[in-house]
Design an enzyme around this catalytic site. Structure first.
Site, short mmCIF file in Angstrom:
data_model
loop_
_atom_site.label_atom_id
_atom_site.label_comp_id
_atom_site.label_asym_id
_atom_site.label_seq_id
_atom_site.Cartn_x
_atom_site.Cartn_y
_atom_site.Cartn_z
N HIS A 247 35.23 42.69 57.65
CA HIS A 247 35.76 42.69 56.28
C HIS A 247 36.76 43.34 55.99
O HIS A 247 38.00 43.07 55.20
CB HIS A 247 34.81 42.67 55.23
CG HIS A 247 34.94 41.56 54.09
ND1 HIS A 247 34.80 40.24 54.38
CD2 HIS A 247 35.27 41.68 52.84
CE1 HIS A 247 35.00 39.48 53.37
NE2 HIS A 247 35.08 40.40 52.29
N TYR A 282 44.32 41.57 45.68
CA TYR A 282 45.36 42.40 46.56
C TYR A 282 46.89 42.44 46.02
O TYR A 282 47.48 43.09 46.55
CB TYR A 282 45.42 41.36 47.63
CG TYR A 282 44.31 41.10 48.76
CD1 TYR A 282 43.64 42.15 49.61
CD2 TYR A 282 43.49 39.96 48.55
CE1 TYR A 282 42.62 42.06 50.04
CE2 TYR A 282 42.39 40.05 49.27
CZ TYR A 282 41.84 40.77 50.02
OH TYR A 282 40.58 40.73 50.61
#
Length: 309
Positions: A247, A282
């Site tokens: 991840h 993000y």
């Protein structure tokens, strides 16, 4: 030590009806004790507590610096405790039912720098010290997997479920079936394509249906087996293996794309997120980039003062 007959009955119910483990019981007991001690300092028994008194306890936990996740867990325990009292006829209401859980903390994803990713992948190239066939193949697996994870942003479950024929076409694209059965096309970098071809050639004799075969070629490589391979790659690259995971590579893929100007909607499609709100985490990269631009370029920023005439 948990106090109160009602609390003991509640814990006994957890064992009898939910088969709660010793660890779960210990956690619930600690949560009940925290609330009980707070109320006791105000001369209140837990069985008699009101909503505002429980709200004061939650506020005290926050003021004490406890994490939101911990507070939310403790509130969940207290809600269940008073629901139990309500069902048993010990109380006529659940004073914790209307209490709001704290909003979860925004956990920014951990990611590697571009240099760290390059070092990790470079460490997977076969070296002179890799003097056995098994070790050489292990590095081929590591490089192909890491190249794909980083260049395409795949989840580890998506990577390990790839069929052997996934990259046999002429176009360097992968058809991925992600969460909820949703399909998406993701591009594959030239270096990832080449790494997969090398592994493909090495594994031809196995006749496995999987791109990444396990010890038994009829089965795919397991997550646990891949974690060991990633750990070894991290050690070879001089990186802390405890900070590496599939991840983390997916986060690195997304972070680096945004830092280089990728569109958020395009990133959503590449990652296979059903909701763009999941992708928006993000944008911390863009925020940090803008902060640096202002600090380095604004005429009033420190170190960037206006030039004299």
């Amino acid at each position: 030590m948990i106090k109160g007959h009602e609390a003991e009955l509640f814990l006994e119910m957890l064992v009898a009806e939910r088969a709660a483990s010793a660890r779960t019981l210990a956690a619930y007991a600690a949560d009940l004790e925290s609330c009980s001690d707070f109320l006791a300092m105000r001369g209140i028994l837990p069985v008699d507590a009101k909503t505002d008194e429980l709200a004061a306890w939650l506020a005290d936990l926050g003021a004490d610096g406890q994490a939101r996740r911990t507070i939310a867990r403790r509130l969940s325990c207290i809600r269940q405790f008073y629901l139990f009292l309500l069902r048993e006829g010990i109380r006529k209401d659940n004073p914790a039912a209307t209490l709001d859980s704290p909003r979860p903390e925004l956990a920014l994803p951990h990611f590697l720098s571009e240099a760290e990713v390059e070092a990790l992948i470079e460490a997977c190239h076969v070296q002179e010290s890799d003097n056995t066939v098994a070790q050489k193949r292990r590095m081929l697996v590591a490089r192909a997997a890491l190249e794909l994870l980083y260049s395409s942003g795949l989840r580890i479950s998506e990577l390990l479920s790839l069929p052997r024929e996934a990259l046999r076409g002429e176009r360097p694209m992968l058809l991925i079936r992600g969460k909820g059965g949703r399909e998406r096309l993701v591009p594959v970098s030239v270096t990832a394509w080449q790494a997969v071809k090398e592994l493909y050639a090495c594994d031809a004799w196995l006749e496995s249906p999987w791109l990444f075969p396990g010890r038994d070629p009829k089965r795919a490589l397991t997550r646990q087996a891949f974690d060991k391979i990633l750990h070894e790659a991290g050690v070879r690259a001089g990186l802390d293996p405890t900070c590496l995971s599939p991840h983390v590579l997916r986060h690195s893929f997304a972070t680096h794309l945004l830092a280089r100007g990728a569109d958020l909607r395009a990133l959503q499609m590449l990652l296979g997120h059903a909701d763009i709100s999941t992708t928006q985490i993000y944008t911390h990269v863009q925020t940090e980039h803008l902060r640096r631009v202002v600090e380095s370029c604004h005429p009033l920023a420190e170190g960037g003062g206006r030039k004299g005439n």
